[in-house]
Design a protein around this motif. Structure first.
Motif, PDB file in Angstrom:
ATOM      1  N   GLY A  58      -6.435  -4.397  40.136  1.00 40.77           N
ATOM      2  CA  GLY A  58      -7.760  -4.165  39.578  1.00 40.77           C
ATOM      3  C   GLY A  58      -8.144  -2.717  39.400  1.00 40.77           C
ATOM      4  N   LEU A  59      -7.301  -1.781  39.831  1.00 39.77           N
ATOM      5  CA  LEU A  59      -7.594  -0.365  39.673  1.00 39.77           C
ATOM      6  C   LEU A  59      -6.288   0.418  39.565  1.00 39.77           C
ATOM      7  CD1 LEU A  59      -6.940   0.064  42.828  1.00 39.77           C
ATOM      8  CD2 LEU A  59      -9.398  -0.075  43.136  1.00 39.77           C
ATOM      9  N   SER A  60      -6.384   1.652  39.099  1.00 40.03           N
ATOM     10  CA  SER A  60      -5.192   2.458  38.872  1.00 40.03           C
ATOM     11  C   SER A  60      -4.581   2.913  40.193  1.00 40.03           C
ATOM     12  CB  SER A  60      -5.534   3.680  38.011  1.00 40.03           C
ATOM     13  OG  SER A  60      -6.421   4.534  38.709  1.00 40.03           O
ATOM     14  N   TYR A  61      -3.366   3.422  40.112  1.00 40.16           N
ATOM     15  CA  TYR A  61      -2.674   3.849  41.325  1.00 40.16           C
ATOM     16  C   TYR A  61      -3.394   4.993  42.049  1.00 40.16           C
ATOM     17  CZ  TYR A  61       1.138   5.120  44.449  1.00 40.16           C
ATOM     18  OH  TYR A  61       1.894   5.395  45.564  1.00 40.16           O
TER      19      TYR A  61
ATOM     20  N   TRP B 248     -13.771  -7.955  39.237  1.00 39.35           N
ATOM     21  CA  TRP B 248     -13.445  -8.590  40.522  1.00 39.35           C
ATOM     22  C   TRP B 248     -13.764 -10.076  40.395  1.00 39.35           C
ATOM     23  CZ3 TRP B 248     -10.553  -5.159  42.549  1.00 39.35           C
ATOM     24  CH2 TRP B 248     -10.824  -3.813  42.365  1.00 39.35           C
ATOM     25  N   LYS B 249     -12.767 -10.815  39.942  1.00 40.04           N
ATOM     26  CA  LYS B 249     -12.959 -12.205  39.535  1.00 40.04           C
ATOM     27  C   LYS B 249     -13.298 -13.134  40.696  1.00 40.04           C
ATOM     28  CE  LYS B 249     -10.064 -11.882  35.406  1.00 40.04           C
ATOM     29  NZ  LYS B 249      -9.934 -10.423  35.475  1.00 40.04           N
ATOM     30  N   ILE B 250     -13.097 -12.684  41.920  1.00 41.42           N
ATOM     31  CA  ILE B 250     -13.462 -13.526  43.059  1.00 41.42           C
ATOM     32  C   ILE B 250     -14.964 -13.800  43.060  1.00 41.42           C
ATOM     33  CG2 ILE B 250     -13.865 -11.638  44.693  1.00 41.42           C
ATOM     34  CD1 ILE B 250     -12.476 -13.389  46.824  1.00 41.42           C
ATOM     35  N   LEU B 251     -15.757 -12.931  42.425  1.00 43.64           N
ATOM     36  CA  LEU B 251     -17.210 -13.117  42.379  1.00 43.64           C
ATOM     37  C   LEU B 251     -17.625 -14.203  41.396  1.00 43.64           C
ATOM     38  CD1 LEU B 251     -18.468  -9.413  42.525  1.00 43.64           C
ATOM     39  CD2 LEU B 251     -18.098 -11.022  44.399  1.00 43.64           C
ATOM     40  N   GLN B 252     -16.711 -14.665  40.573  1.00 38.42           N
ATOM     41  CA  GLN B 252     -17.026 -15.769  39.672  1.00 38.42           C
ATOM     42  C   GLN B 252     -17.044 -17.101  40.409  1.00 38.42           C
ATOM     43  OE1 GLN B 252     -14.260 -15.539  36.377  1.00 38.42           O
ATOM     44  NE2 GLN B 252     -14.625 -13.346  36.087  1.00 38.42           N
TER      45      GLN B 252
ATOM     46  N   LEU C 243      -6.939  -6.460  47.657  1.00 36.43           N
ATOM     47  CA  LEU C 243      -7.388  -6.122  46.304  1.00 36.43           C
ATOM     48  C   LEU C 243      -6.878  -7.120  45.275  1.00 36.43           C
ATOM     49  CD1 LEU C 243      -7.097  -2.223  46.158  1.00 36.43           C
ATOM     50  CD2 LEU C 243      -9.111  -3.623  46.563  1.00 36.43           C
ATOM     51  N   SER C 244      -5.652  -7.610  45.454  1.00 37.22           N
ATOM     52  CA  SER C 244      -5.141  -8.614  44.520  1.00 37.22           C
ATOM     53  C   SER C 244      -5.968  -9.891  44.612  1.00 37.22           C
ATOM     54  CB  SER C 244      -3.664  -8.906  44.816  1.00 37.22           C
ATOM     55  OG  SER C 244      -3.506  -9.547  46.062  1.00 37.22           O
ATOM     56  N   ARG C 245      -6.444 -10.209  45.818  1.00 36.01           N
ATOM     57  CA  ARG C 245      -7.293 -11.392  45.974  1.00 36.01           C
ATOM     58  C   ARG C 245      -8.647 -11.181  45.303  1.00 36.01           C
ATOM     59  NH1 ARG C 245      -9.200 -14.429  51.646  1.00 36.01           N
ATOM     60  NH2 ARG C 245     -10.172 -16.212  50.588  1.00 36.01           N
ATOM     61  N   LEU C 246      -9.244 -10.016  45.485  1.00 32.88           N
ATOM     62  CA  LEU C 246     -10.539  -9.740  44.870  1.00 32.88           C
ATOM     63  C   LEU C 246     -10.441  -9.660  43.351  1.00 32.88           C
ATOM     64  CD1 LEU C 246     -11.886  -6.966  47.296  1.00 32.88           C
ATOM     65  CD2 LEU C 246     -12.230  -9.441  47.440  1.00 32.88           C
ATOM     66  N   ALA C 247      -9.353  -9.072  42.854  1.00 29.33           N
ATOM     67  CA  ALA C 247      -9.211  -8.871  41.414  1.00 29.33           C
ATOM     68  C   ALA C 247      -8.914 -10.166  40.671  1.00 29.33           C
ATOM     69  CB  ALA C 247      -8.122  -7.841  41.132  1.00 29.33           C
ATOM     70  N   HIS C 248      -8.181 -11.071  41.304  1.00 28.97           N
ATOM     71  CA  HIS C 248      -7.750 -12.294  40.617  1.00 28.97           C
ATOM     72  C   HIS C 248      -8.420 -13.558  41.148  1.00 28.97           C
ATOM     73  CE1 HIS C 248      -4.590 -10.135  38.456  1.00 28.97           C
ATOM     74  NE2 HIS C 248      -4.330  -9.499  39.584  1.00 28.97           N
ATOM     75  N   GLY C 249      -9.161 -13.445  42.232  1.00 30.87           N
ATOM     76  CA  GLY C 249      -9.841 -14.607  42.781  1.00 30.87           C
ATOM     77  C   GLY C 249      -8.937 -15.556  43.531  1.00 30.87           C
TER      78      GLY C 249
ATOM     79  N   ILE D 234     -24.183 -15.474  42.978  1.00 30.82           N
ATOM     80  CA  ILE D 234     -22.744 -15.473  43.209  1.00 30.82           C
ATOM     81  C   ILE D 234     -22.365 -16.843  43.763  1.00 30.82           C
ATOM     82  CG2 ILE D 234     -20.814 -14.364  44.370  1.00 30.82           C
ATOM     83  CD1 ILE D 234     -22.264 -12.538  42.408  1.00 30.82           C
ATOM     84  N   LYS D 235     -21.566 -17.572  43.010  1.00 29.79           N
ATOM     85  CA  LYS D 235     -21.215 -18.943  43.371  1.00 29.79           C
ATOM     86  C   LYS D 235     -20.399 -18.980  44.658  1.00 29.79           C
ATOM     87  CE  LYS D 235     -19.118 -23.104  41.367  1.00 29.79           C
ATOM     88  NZ  LYS D 235     -18.395 -23.653  40.178  1.00 29.79           N
TER      89      LYS D 235
END
Length: 444
Positions: free
Chosen positions: A122-125, A365-369, A156-162, A233-234
């Motif tokens: 979800g963000l650059s290096y 941060w797709k986890i917020l969907q 971060l991978s969990r937050l970015a992809h849900g 936020i669901k």
């Protein structure tokens, strides 16, 4: 047996047979004759025994085997694919992560490197390493058995992809409870240790001037320094009971309140109310409201508009109360005077900044969907995503595709008894701003 080795042996046999057709390397040696002991040196050149070729064959074999040890294996681990690896065994392992982040990553051009990192985390290096460096002392102190950068990357991978904890557990070969524990630790650190550094109320004159000038260029309204809005936020329905968490869209949620500036950077975040609460109640229960009402926040940039001293203010829709530091529209349906309707249009134009900020937050941060953490950890997870959002905005990260909620509605907020003085001054300031705006734009 390797095909290249068989080809080498075959070529050697053909070479020998072409040199001495009467002798075969694979045939039994003929018994010595009486003439062999009296052969001249020249006869050895025309009819040589197999021993030199056997020696040459063995030497070639040893050389071949030695060269094979030096060559890296190019055979893929999976027999069904030549381009992918087994995710459970290598792609998400610590060693693979280390190789990617320390060796492979620097062999790529910066744009390609950062694009690859954004697709995973979800963000650059560079921004990723900033997060790791700031969290490392706290994570090391917790005696976590995993490397800091690996743990942060996993969260971060969990937050970015849900991803759920169960999904990540299968990928990283860890137990789901451990994934949840690491997620809770990293999001708590983001929401507490990094929050004061990256989410700040603009009180310095330099920052106030920058924000108010940018909003004035957008709306023609002076001294606007931010826009406020709320968003549900669901959350998982199984975690809660009753209707207090059911939002206006019909699903269980908690309510997020943010104030954003012209760069879509949040300078205040609050998650204290269930999804069934209204925006006005959430505002009144927030620390920001208490600080503004008590005068704890002092905005020194004061301008004069038609005899009124106007300090910096924020804007919101009609679901918020009209206060001296919070401007709202005159009418939700355009039934005001020309000056009031013009003011409402410009105010909502400024408010669109916070709407776009929330849409960007949920897109990045797709986890917020659809929040898949326990309700007790929902607020810190949401705040952690807001901190990461600010990091990305400050670093000018590319904006991904946004996620927008349906258009909201709601009744205009009603003022409270203890807000009468704030409402009175707010009403006077709003009318002065509307009349001044109408006069300035009409005279152009």
């Amino acid at each position: 047996m390797d095909e290249s080795f068989m080809l080498m042996v075959s070529n050697l046999l053909h070479l020998h047979n072409s040199l001495d057709p009467s002798t075969s390397l694979l045939s039994s040696p003929s018994p010595p004759s009486s003439s062999s002991s009296t052969s001249s040196p020249s006869s050895l050149l025309s009819s040589s025994p197999p021993t030199p070729f056997l020696f040459f064959t063995l030497a070639s074999l040893l050389s071949y085997l030695a060269s094979q040890k030096k060559k890296p294996s190019t055979k893929p681990p999976s027999s069904t694919s030549t381009t992918t690896t087994n995710p459970e065994s290598s792609t998400f392992s610590v060693s693979a992560f280390r190789a990617l982040s320390t060796e492979h990553i620097w062999s790529l051009e910066a744009p390609l490197r950062d694009a690859q990192w954004r697709s995973m985390y979800g963000l650059s290096y560079p921004v990723f390493t900033t997060v790791v460096d700031k969290l490392k002392p706290h994570i090391v102190a917790s005696n976590l058995s995993l490397p800091t950068d690996y743990a942060v990357g996993m969260v971060l991978s969990r937050l970015a992809h849900g991803f759920s904890a169960k999904t990540l557990a299968s990928r990283y070969s860890l137990e789901p409870y451990l994934i949840s524990k690491i997620t809770n630790m990293v999001t708590r650190l983001l929401a507490t240790e990094l929050y004061p550094e990256f989410i700040k109320i603009p009180v310095s004159r330099r920052r106030l001037i920058e924000s108010t000038q940018a909003f004035e260029e957008l709306t023609s309204l002076p001294n606007m320094c931010g826009a406020i809005d709320g968003s549900p936020i669901k959350v998982k329905r199984g975690d809660i009971g009753g209707n207090m968490y059911e939002c206006r869209y019909g699903y269980s949620s908690v309510l997020l309140q943010v104030v954003a500036d012209h760069k879509k950077v949040f300078w205040d975040v609050c998650v204290k109310a269930p999804g069934g609460s209204d925006d006005a109640s959430h505002l009144r229960g927030s620390l920001l409201y208490n600080r503004l009402v008590s005068g704890d926040v002092v905005w020194d940039k004061v301008i004069n508009v038609r005899g009124h001293h106007v300090r910096p203010y924020i804007v919101g829709d009609w679901c918020y109360p009209l206060l001296s530091f919070l401007m709202t529209p005159f009418s939700p349906d355009g039934s005001g005077t020309p000056a009031q309707n013009l003011f409402d249009g410009m105010l909502m134009k400024g408010r669109s900044v916070v709407v776009d900020s929330i849409a960007l937050l949920k897109g990045r941060w797709k986890i917020l969907q659809d929040l898949n953490v326990d309700l007790t950890h929902a607020p810190q997870t949401i705040v952690a995503c807001c901190v990461l959002h600010n990091l990305c905005q400050i670093a000018r990260e590319p904006e991904p595709e946004t996620w927008k909620d349906p258009d909201e509605g709601g009744a205009p907020a009603r003022g409270l008894e203890n807000e009468k003085s704030f409402h009175y001054f707010g009403d006077s300031l709003r009318q002065a701003l509307a009349d001044d705006l109408h006069q300035r734009l009409s005279s152009r």
